[in-house]
Scaffold this active site. Sequence first.
Site, PDB file in Angstrom:
ATOM      1  N   SER A   1      -3.520  -9.641   5.727  1.00  0.00           N
ATOM      2  CA  SER A   1      -2.788  -8.492   5.172  1.00  0.00           C
ATOM      3  C   SER A   1      -3.353  -7.159   5.621  1.00  0.00           C
ATOM      4  O   SER A   1      -2.606  -6.234   5.946  1.00  0.00           O
ATOM      5  CB  SER A   1      -2.790  -8.566   3.638  1.00  0.00           C
ATOM      6  OG  SER A   1      -2.218  -9.761   3.187  1.00  0.00           O
TER       7      SER A   1
ATOM      8  N   HIS B   1      -5.400  -3.774   1.612  1.00  0.00           N
ATOM      9  CA  HIS B   1      -4.180  -3.277   2.248  1.00  0.00           C
ATOM     10  C   HIS B   1      -4.344  -1.816   2.676  1.00  0.00           C
ATOM     11  O   HIS B   1      -4.018  -1.450   3.810  1.00  0.00           O
ATOM     12  CB  HIS B   1      -3.004  -3.392   1.279  1.00  0.00           C
ATOM     13  CG  HIS B   1      -2.627  -4.809   0.971  1.00  0.00           C
ATOM     14  ND1 HIS B   1      -1.668  -5.141   0.047  1.00  0.00           N
ATOM     15  CD2 HIS B   1      -3.077  -5.983   1.475  1.00  0.00           C
ATOM     16  CE1 HIS B   1      -1.542  -6.455  -0.002  1.00  0.00           C
ATOM     17  NE2 HIS B   1      -2.397  -6.986   0.847  1.00  0.00           N
TER      18      HIS B   1
END
Length: 514
Positions: free
Chosen positions: A290, A341
């Site tokens: 991610s 993220h």
Amino acid sequence: MGFQEDYIFWTLAHYFISDQEYRMIQLSKGQDELWLEKLEHKEAKVIRLLKYNLDWSNWMQRDIENTAQKAESVRRQLGRKELPIFNIYITAFPPVDDYEFRISAPFKAEKGKASVQTLIIDSSNPESIDKIQAIFHDPLTLPAGEYTETDADAVKHAALSKAVNKAKKEKALFNFGKPFFTYMFVFIQLAMFLFLEWKGGSTDTSTLIKYGAKFNPLILEGEWWRFFTPIVLHIGLLHLLMNTLALYYLGSAVERVYGNLRFIFIYILAGFGGTLASFIFSPALSAGASGAIFGCFGALLYFGLIYPKLFFRTMGFNILVVLAINLAFGFTIPGIDNAGHIGGLIGGFLATGIAHFPKKKKIWLQLLFLAITVSLAVGLLKYGFSEPGNLMNEQTAVVMAQEYIKTEDYKKAHSLLADFIKEKEASAEVYFLLSYAEIKEGDLQNAKEHLKQVIKQKADFHEAHYNLALIYIEEENRTKAKQHAQKAADLNPGQEEYHQLLDQIADWETSGQQ
């Protein structure tokens, strides 16, 4: 129509394409009608140029109405609240009848939000072109005198060449490389997932730790490669599928724009940035691509920084919406490592600033991005390794201690848990694991005190009562041993070894009485 009108028509086209950064969207077969747009700016008007002898104003009115209907259809397709059209006629003669009232204000279609502002350029009066200069605030002049066919062809060629070259350059920006490394990382992700499943399961904590997941205690012990290995590991099938799909689309786009070597640099540095941010701000065990995938968002945002007009005309709006949705999910859904993220997003943006675009250099800008990246990375690493207590929560400490106990490294388990208890309030589970390590090390006195702490916090912790009973047996305290063994058996009657211990104590008491 004569060469005079041709020259003015193509001069205006060149002005809008070259000076005002418009792009050509439609040119009629007869090359007497041209539509231009600049959609990256919502306030910019769509421009329509028409070369036509108007004759009568009623024909002009019908044409304006048709233009408004066409504009309304375009407005709905683009999803814009309003769509202003700048409608310019180039003519040898204005309408012979009264026409000023028809163009004094923009025309709006009934039940529509598109508007048409009309301007007439009289080829016999070149000064009428000054009205355009007043609207767009950029110099626009026509040389005095008559224009020949050669003059008209020259300015036409210049305008069309400018439009074609601009389109080619824009297209080339999106097709520099082929997504080789994107597909390679997709393959590695799939292969590593199958490997983890074979070795114990991709959701098994021990397996994830063993094969490189981000785990703060081990990073603090010096396993620096864990800043990179989590990029190719995934926790569960759904996690794998979502990240693989995102990588396939986003990675392909980034690799096509920046090329193979720049892509792999961006992807790995973004993955490092995501893991580093997770290391600092999230003590939980984590893995996944991610952070690197959010780095692809960062790379596309850098594209928007350097080419804002092209970015918003092509992919900009969609990228921003998808990015916002993903970040919102990260903040609202538990269990998502949003620190990773955001770290990946920033890392990808900075990495792209260092690499910049293929065959283009901005040394001062690239050096600035390099300095920011190095300073940020060094600062975060220094903070993390100097403040290790902030990088571990109870769950992490328990998992790490259990791993040490599995490998019979009781000294490390004891040291880890003792340090954790000094820094933070601990649960009964932490004290129990600490007491277990102390029992294995032969430190029964401290183990006894910590087991009492377990029972104080959680009176129904039957394993703690059982271990206390064993310690009291070692101390030859029959009364206490029996008391805790009986409590353990009462709390968990199905545990056979508790009853065996009671029998052992009973035999001990009998033999002692004899």
